[in-house]
Motif scaffolding. Structure first.
Motif, PDB file in Angstrom:
ATOM      1  N   LEU A  73       1.159   5.028  15.236  1.00 36.20           N
ATOM      2  CA  LEU A  73      -0.017   4.286  15.669  1.00 36.20           C
ATOM      3  C   LEU A  73      -0.448   3.276  14.604  1.00 36.20           C
ATOM      4  N   ALA A  74      -0.470   3.723  13.333  1.00 30.94           N
ATOM      5  CA  ALA A  74      -0.867   2.830  12.248  1.00 30.94           C
ATOM      6  C   ALA A  74       0.093   1.646  12.127  1.00 30.94           C
ATOM      7  N   ILE A  75       1.393   1.919  12.364  1.00 33.49           N
ATOM      8  CA  ILE A  75       2.381   0.842  12.280  1.00 33.49           C
ATOM      9  C   ILE A  75       2.188  -0.149  13.413  1.00 33.49           C
ATOM     10  N   ARG A  76       1.995   0.360  14.621  1.00 31.17           N
ATOM     11  CA  ARG A  76       1.826  -0.525  15.769  1.00 31.17           C
ATOM     12  C   ARG A  76       0.556  -1.360  15.651  1.00 31.17           C
ATOM     13  N   CYS A  77      -0.447  -0.819  14.933  1.00 30.59           N
ATOM     14  CA  CYS A  77      -1.676  -1.592  14.706  1.00 30.59           C
ATOM     15  C   CYS A  77      -1.515  -2.594  13.548  1.00 30.59           C
ATOM     16  N   LEU A  78      -0.346  -2.548  12.913  1.00 32.79           N
ATOM     17  CA  LEU A  78      -0.096  -3.414  11.762  1.00 32.79           C
ATOM     18  C   LEU A  78      -1.189  -3.251  10.708  1.00 32.79           C
ATOM     19  N   ASN A  79      -1.598  -2.017  10.491  1.00 31.01           N
ATOM     20  CA  ASN A  79      -2.693  -1.700   9.572  1.00 31.01           C
ATOM     21  C   ASN A  79      -2.128  -1.064   8.307  1.00 31.01           C
ATOM     22  N   PRO A  80      -1.973  -1.831   7.218  1.00 32.40           N
ATOM     23  CA  PRO A  80      -1.369  -1.252   6.004  1.00 32.40           C
ATOM     24  C   PRO A  80      -2.220  -0.163   5.375  1.00 32.40           C
ATOM     25  N   ASN A  81      -3.542  -0.312   5.403  1.00 30.92           N
ATOM     26  CA  ASN A  81      -4.392   0.718   4.788  1.00 30.92           C
ATOM     27  C   ASN A  81      -4.293   2.039   5.551  1.00 30.92           C
ATOM     28  N   GLN A  82      -4.255   1.952   6.888  1.00 30.02           N
ATOM     29  CA  GLN A  82      -4.133   3.172   7.698  1.00 30.02           C
ATOM     30  C   GLN A  82      -2.776   3.816   7.454  1.00 30.02           C
ATOM     31  N   CYS A  83      -1.737   2.962   7.306  1.00 31.00           N
ATOM     32  CA  CYS A  83      -0.403   3.506   7.008  1.00 31.00           C
ATOM     33  C   CYS A  83      -0.404   4.259   5.685  1.00 31.00           C
ATOM     34  N   LEU A  84      -1.061   3.696   4.668  1.00 33.27           N
ATOM     35  CA  LEU A  84      -1.088   4.341   3.356  1.00 33.27           C
ATOM     36  C   LEU A  84      -1.861   5.642   3.416  1.00 33.27           C
ATOM     37  N   GLN A  85      -2.935   5.683   4.229  1.00 30.25           N
ATOM     38  CA  GLN A  85      -3.689   6.937   4.370  1.00 30.25           C
ATOM     39  C   GLN A  85      -2.813   8.028   4.977  1.00 30.25           C
ATOM     40  N   VAL A  86      -2.001   7.683   5.952  1.00 22.76           N
ATOM     41  CA  VAL A  86      -1.094   8.665   6.569  1.00 22.76           C
ATOM     42  C   VAL A  86      -0.048   9.111   5.557  1.00 22.76           C
ATOM     43  N   ILE A  87       0.472   8.154   4.765  1.00 19.85           N
ATOM     44  CA  ILE A  87       1.496   8.507   3.765  1.00 19.85           C
ATOM     45  C   ILE A  87       0.934   9.491   2.746  1.00 19.85           C
ATOM     46  N   GLN A  88      -0.354   9.360   2.414  1.00 15.69           N
ATOM     47  CA  GLN A  88      -0.971  10.269   1.446  1.00 15.69           C
ATOM     48  C   GLN A  88      -0.995  11.718   1.939  1.00 15.69           C
ATOM     49  N   GLN A  89      -0.808  11.908   3.255  1.00 13.44           N
ATOM     50  CA  GLN A  89      -0.849  13.254   3.828  1.00 13.44           C
ATOM     51  C   GLN A  89       0.501  13.949   3.737  1.00 13.44           C
ATOM     52  N   ILE A  90       1.517  13.268   3.174  1.00 14.69           N
ATOM     53  CA  ILE A  90       2.838  13.892   3.067  1.00 14.69           C
ATOM     54  C   ILE A  90       2.755  15.059   2.090  1.00 14.69           C
ATOM     55  N   PRO A  91       3.231  16.238   2.472  1.00 10.24           N
ATOM     56  CA  PRO A  91       3.169  17.411   1.579  1.00 10.24           C
ATOM     57  C   PRO A  91       3.950  17.167   0.291  1.00 10.24           C
ATOM     58  N   LEU A  92       3.602  17.988  -0.710  1.00  8.92           N
ATOM     59  CA  LEU A  92       4.211  17.835  -2.026  1.00  8.92           C
ATOM     60  C   LEU A  92       5.718  18.021  -1.987  1.00  8.92           C
ATOM     61  N   GLU A  93       6.217  18.952  -1.136  1.00 13.26           N
ATOM     62  CA  GLU A  93       7.651  19.219  -1.121  1.00 13.26           C
ATOM     63  C   GLU A  93       8.460  18.049  -0.564  1.00 13.26           C
ATOM     64  N   TYR A  94       7.771  17.090   0.132  1.00 14.84           N
ATOM     65  CA  TYR A  94       8.468  15.906   0.654  1.00 14.84           C
ATOM     66  C   TYR A  94       7.969  14.628  -0.052  1.00 14.84           C
ATOM     67  N   ALA A  95       7.524  14.791  -1.289  1.00 20.70           N
ATOM     68  CA  ALA A  95       6.921  13.659  -1.996  1.00 20.70           C
ATOM     69  C   ALA A  95       7.894  12.492  -2.190  1.00 20.70           C
ATOM     70  N   GLU A  96       9.238  12.786  -2.176  1.00 18.73           N
ATOM     71  CA  GLU A  96      10.189  11.690  -2.375  1.00 18.73           C
ATOM     72  C   GLU A  96      10.141  10.650  -1.263  1.00 18.73           C
ATOM     73  N   LEU A  97       9.526  11.005  -0.085  1.00 19.67           N
ATOM     74  CA  LEU A  97       9.403  10.032   0.996  1.00 19.67           C
ATOM     75  C   LEU A  97       8.293   9.013   0.729  1.00 19.67           C
ATOM     76  N   SER A  98       7.316   9.373  -0.121  1.00 22.73           N
ATOM     77  CA  SER A  98       6.127   8.532  -0.296  1.00 22.73           C
ATOM     78  C   SER A  98       6.462   7.162  -0.892  1.00 22.73           C
ATOM     79  N   GLN A  99       7.275   7.177  -1.945  1.00 21.24           N
ATOM     80  CA  GLN A  99       7.529   5.917  -2.657  1.00 21.24           C
ATOM     81  C   GLN A  99       8.194   4.864  -1.781  1.00 21.24           C
ATOM     82  N   PRO A 100       9.337   5.146  -1.125  1.00 17.44           N
ATOM     83  CA  PRO A 100       9.962   4.092  -0.300  1.00 17.44           C
ATOM     84  C   PRO A 100       9.106   3.670   0.878  1.00 17.44           C
ATOM     85  N   LEU A 101       8.363   4.644   1.501  1.00 20.65           N
ATOM     86  CA  LEU A 101       7.496   4.261   2.612  1.00 20.65           C
ATOM     87  C   LEU A 101       6.373   3.340   2.135  1.00 20.65           C
ATOM     88  N   THR A 102       5.804   3.657   0.966  1.00 19.50           N
ATOM     89  CA  THR A 102       4.741   2.804   0.412  1.00 19.50           C
ATOM     90  C   THR A 102       5.265   1.410   0.111  1.00 19.50           C
TER      91      THR A 102
END
Length: 986
Positions: free
Chosen positions: A934-963
């Motif tokens: 939804l955040a992507i379709r809205c082209l909302n970078p701040n909303q996208c970053l808020q969702v990325i912050q919810q990634i659990p610690l065990e999958y933290a390696e996904l945060s950097q490339p997505l950001t």
């Protein structure tokens, strides 16, 4: 009359015989000049005299006349015998010599050369002061005579010297001799004498003039050489002079061993052969002539000639003697020789030096002046007045002539320099000044001079110098200075323009991007509004990027771009770049590779942001212009180039070079486009066809590489691909130094138990003022506003804010003046223990010099417009020690290499293990993927970053490339990632 008289007057005897002298010479000449002496001769006297006589047919002639009585057998006087000698040419020569006497004596003085002038008829001799000194005598203490000179010459030399003099005079050849002089104290000095004769019309010598120079040092060198040769001969067995005996037809009869060694021949091979082959061809005829000139009266001849040895030419000197048997019959010649190559080379060098000196006098083109200080007369040579445009008759030979031509602005200090030099010759007289030409223009000249004569009291009597025309050089220097001034003015204008444009462009962008960020926080907006806001944000960020690119180039040009080095994980950054571009490459069917050499350090310190931008530009171009094949990023560390830099006595910094190489199999670049490749706003033909880019990426990359201490280069083959590479020095650091960046979190307000912070916003632009008020008010700060510096000072006095956000460019009173006034008022209230107000400058100028001016005015910090909300809030929190509440209270994490599986092994040449694919997001819950979609379709970078912050610690390696993808606005790639996940995970 005899025939000589008739030939001289070009008359026949009948034109003379039977005519009176008054008819022949003219009545006036006869009465005034000849008749008184003729009467004396008729009275029995012999009269001799020299006189200028005007002949009707010959004009004015200088004649030597002798009148002698003609005696009959009974000794009665019946007439007069008149002998005449025409000395006109001699007299003219003497006059010419007198005219050049000053120049000649000056030249002789400069070279320490003695001069002599011998009147052969009268015996009178003239020496200059140098010659007295060369002979060890006090100048002018004795009257120079032939006998005085003869007494000084070594007894063993006098005979052959006089023979040489006699021979030169009889053969009318130049005289040259080397002989020894005995000083009064007994010392011996070698002299080189040269001279030439002056002859009358009958060929009789009347004078001889010449020079003498001291060659003692040269002779000592020759003696030392001879002694050295003698010692060498004593050491080396059978080492002797070159000896040969030969017949008049040049047939060799005998040679000694030294001769054979010198010429590199065997004795048996040359006995019975002619010596001619070893003599240099050009010297053979002279050697033959001199050998043939030998006879009983002249049995010894010294010959200097060149010989050829194995193709090399050497100079030799041979003493040739005729050998006779006991009956006195000639039998053969004996020749004793030695090598004189070194002497000849020295003489040639000396001659070249003398020739260069002579040419320098003639060809320098300098003006010469010779000032008789006592009389005020000045001799100016022709070049002196010609360079000023005057003819000889227009240029009086007086010092006043020079004074009248000196530029009025130069006269005072020129007189001072001249006065100082006249007082003390050790003071330099060398300077540049202006003289007026005949046309009225001013010409620059370089003046050099020296006092060369003083009287007994030290008063200067004579000064000599030169003038050199340096007008062209001075004009060039003036033009260069004017060009430099113009360039400096242009740079100042450019800096002023860019500062103004930076402010004018960033000020509206600050409002556009700021309000878009504020509105994006409002969750009550519908999806269409969010999409529109994100379009505004993306467009504004794109425009800001273009402005920053242009300003980055400008800041580099004016030297205001600085390095901001920081420690970071190089592997992580490289893999994030691959992750960032991997989907773009996949969408084009390209293979994107990363190859890191084993010896490349993982944790380094350099300017991370600039290095990242360089690599993004190069990789993006490689992917953009490659349709098939692959793109590879290679990193190597040439260990042989490690540099050790001493920081202190106990600390050494090791700088490692890293080589970055980006290779693609794309369209390549035409050779004619390579030179323009890194020019700003210039694109290749392929780039223009793509209708993408501004032509700034490679220009900025090159400048950044140069700032990092390297140089970017390229090799390209059209149709096959390109390779860009650069090498920069980096400093390896310990892993513990590097910390992972904190996850971005949205500030929603002040934390509990915080004081009420009062913030004064000083901004003249309505939009920017409103933006800051709404942003800070939402967080919980108490806010007041002022529209200029004067109002800000009044409100500061009344309200006492904790912090001021100060715009620096405003009407009425700008931020600089307001800040200085506040700081002055704070100092005047020294008794008040209240802490100084924090002042943060808000500026649209991207130039470092402006930042330094703001800090110098009293600001505590600077924030560049357009600012990001989190950047502004972070600065406020830092200076006020404020604490915020965040939308998601995820604890900050510090990632080390021991705690993370990221990045991949540097040995791998394949894409990174954690390159993003749709399967990479399979681990995330379906709800998370839905929110992210939804955040992507809205082209909302701040909303996208808020969702990325919810990634659990065990999958933290996904945060950097997505950001990274969000920050690059690559929403198309993000959407493909999310929609490619199969919903198998609830």
């Amino acid at each position: 009359v005899n025939q000589s008289y008739l030939s001289w007057h070009r008359k026949a005897s009948e034109d003379i015989l039977g005519h009176s002298l008054s008819e022949i010479l003219g009545q006036k000449t006869f009465e005034n000049t000849l008749k008184p002496r003729l009467d004396q001769s008729l009275a029995g006297q012999t009269i001799e005299f020299e006189h200028w006589i005007e002949y009707p047919d010959l004009g004015l002639q200088f004649i030597s006349v002798t009148y002698a009585p003609y005696l009959e057998s009974d000794e009665t006087i019946s007439g007069v015998v008149i002998s005449l000698r025409n000395l006109t040419k001699v007299k003219q020569t003497e006059t010419a010599l007198q005219h050049s006497e000053v120049q000649r004596r000056l030249a002789l003085d400069l070279t320490n050369t003695g001069f002599w002038d011998w009147n052969i008829q009268t015996g009178e001799i003239i020496w200059n002061d140098n010659l007295y000194q060369l002979f060890g005598l006090k100048p002018r203490a004795l009257q120079p005579t032939y006998q005085l000179w003869r007494d000084r010459v070594h007894p063993n030399d006098i005979e052959w010297i006089e023979q040489a003099l006699t021979h030169a005079l009889h053969t009318q050849t130049n005289y040259e001799a080397e002989y020894r002089i005995i000083y009064p104290n007994g010392d011996l000095h070698w002299m080189l004498a040269k001279g030439c004769g002056i002859y009358d019309d009958a060929g009789q010598p009347i004078r001889m003039v010449g020079t003498v120079s001291d060659i003692t040092e040269k002779k000592q060198a020759e003696t030392a050489l001879q002694e050295s040769e003698a010692r060498y001969r004593a050491i080396v067995e059978d080492q002797t002079e070159l000896i040969a005996r030969f017949l008049p037809d040049t047939t060799i009869l005998f040679v000694n061993e030294a001769y054979c060694r010198y010429f590199g021949v065997n004795r048996d091979d040359i006995i019975g052969q002619s010596y001619n082959p070893i003599i240099y061809e050009a010297d053979q005829s002279n050697v033959t002539r001199l050998i043939q000139s030998m006879n009983v009266m002249n049995p010894t001849v010294i010959i200097e000639n060149r010989v050829v040895i194995n193709g090399h030419i050497r100079w030799t000197q041979w003493v040739n003697r005729m050998l006779f048997d006991e009956r006195g019959q000639f039998i053969e010649f004996q020749s004793v020789g030695r090598d004189i190559t070194a002497v000849k080379e020295a003489e040639a060098a000396l001659q070249r030096s003398e020739e260069r000196l002579q040419l320098a006098f003639e060809a320098s083109g300098d003006g010469l002046w010779d000032w008789n200080i006592t009389a005020g007369d000045v001799y100016y040579n022709s070049r002196y007045f010609e360079m000023l445009g005057y003819a000889a008759d227009e240029f009086p030979q007086h010092v006043n002539t020079w004074e009248n031509l000196v530029h009025p602005d130069d006269m005072t200090w020129v007189r001072e320099i001249l006065a100082d030099h006249l007082k003390d010759s050790a003071t330099s007289y060398s300077f540049d000044y202006r003289l007026r030409t005949k046309s009225g223009d001013w010409k620059w000249v370089a003046d050099y001079g020296k006092v060369v004569a003083r009287d007994a009291q030290g008063v200067p009597m004579r000064m000599i110098g030169t003038h050199r025309d340096i007008n062209d050089r001075k004009q060039a220097e003036l033009a260069l200075q004017q060009a430099k001034t113009a360039a400096e003015a242009a740079n100042i204008a450019k800096s002023t323009f860019l500062t103004t444009m930076s402010h004018e462009l960033r000020t509206p962008l600050n409002a556009i991007l700021g309000f878009a960020q504020l509105m994006s926080r409002d969750q009550s907006l519908n999806q269409q509004h969010h999409e529109q806001l994100d379009i505004i944000l993306r467009s504004g960020e794109h425009l800001l990027g273009l402005i920053n690119s242009i300003l980055d180039l400008s800041k580099i040009d004016v030297g205001q771009m600085q390095l901001n080095e920081n420690p970071f994980d190089l592997y992580q950054m490289l893999n994030s770049l691959i992750d960032l571009l991997h989907l773009k490459a996949d969408s084009k069917g390209l293979h994107l590779h990363l190859a890191i050499a084993p010896d490349v350090p993982q944790f380094i310190q350099t300017d991370e942001n600039k290095l990242r931008l360089i690599l993004i530009n190069l990789l993006t171009n490689a992917v953009k212009f490659t349709t098939t094949g692959n793109v590879t990023l290679r990193v190597q560390s040439p260990a042989s180039s490690i540099q050790q830099i001493a920081l202190s006595s106990s600390s050494v910094l090791s700088l490692h070079p890293l080589l970055f190489e980006i290779t693609d199999t794309g369209s390549g670049i035409a050779p004619e486009e390579i030179d323009q490749l890194f020019q700003p706003f210039v694109q290749t033909e392929t780039g223009r066809k793509s209708l993408q880019g501004t032509g700034l990426g490679l220009a900025i990359s090159r400048r950044f590489v140069e700032l990092l201490g390297g140089e970017i280069r390229v090799n390209s083959t059209p149709g096959k691909g390109s390779t860009f590479w650069f090498e920069i020095p980096i400093q390896p650091v310990a892993p513990t130094v590097v910390q992972a960046r904190l996850m971005q979190r949205q500030v929603v307000g002040l934390a509990a138990n915080q004081p009420i912070y009062k913030i004064l916003i000083v901004e003249d632009t309505v939009e920017n003022r409103r933006l800051a008020v709404e942003l800070l008010s939402q967080i919980g700060f108490e806010v007041q506003v002022a529209t200029n510096g004067r109002d800000a000072i009044a409100l500061w006095k009344k309200w006492s804010p904790d912090l001021i956000l100060m715009d620096m460019k405003m009407p009425v009173m700008d931020g600089y003046e307001a800040t200085r006034e506040i700081r002055t008022l704070e100092k005047s209230a020294a008794g008040d223990k209240k802490a100084p107000t924090i002042i943060i400058a808000l500026t649209a100028s991207a130039f470092t010099s402006q930042r330094s001016h703001m800090l110098a005015a009293g600001c505590d910090d600077c924030i560049l417009k357009p600012f990001k909300a989190d950047e502004l809030l972070a600065a406020i929190a830092h200076h006020l020690n404020a604490t915020y509440r965040y939308a998601t209270e995820t604890e900050s994490r510090i990632a080390t290499t021991e705690q993370s599986n990221f990045p991949p092994s540097p040995h791998s040449t394949n894409p990174p293990r954690h390159s993003l694919t749709s399967q990479s997001l399979q681990v995330m819950p379906a709800q998370w993927r839905s929110d992210f979609r939804l955040a992507i379709r809205c082209l909302n970078p701040n909303q996208c970053l808020q969702v990325i912050q919810q990634i659990p610690l065990e999958y933290a390696e996904l945060s950097q490339p997505l950001t990274e993808l969000v920050n690059q606005f690559d929403f198309e790639i993000l959407l493909k990632l999310v929609e490619g996940v199969e919903d198998t995970n609830p």
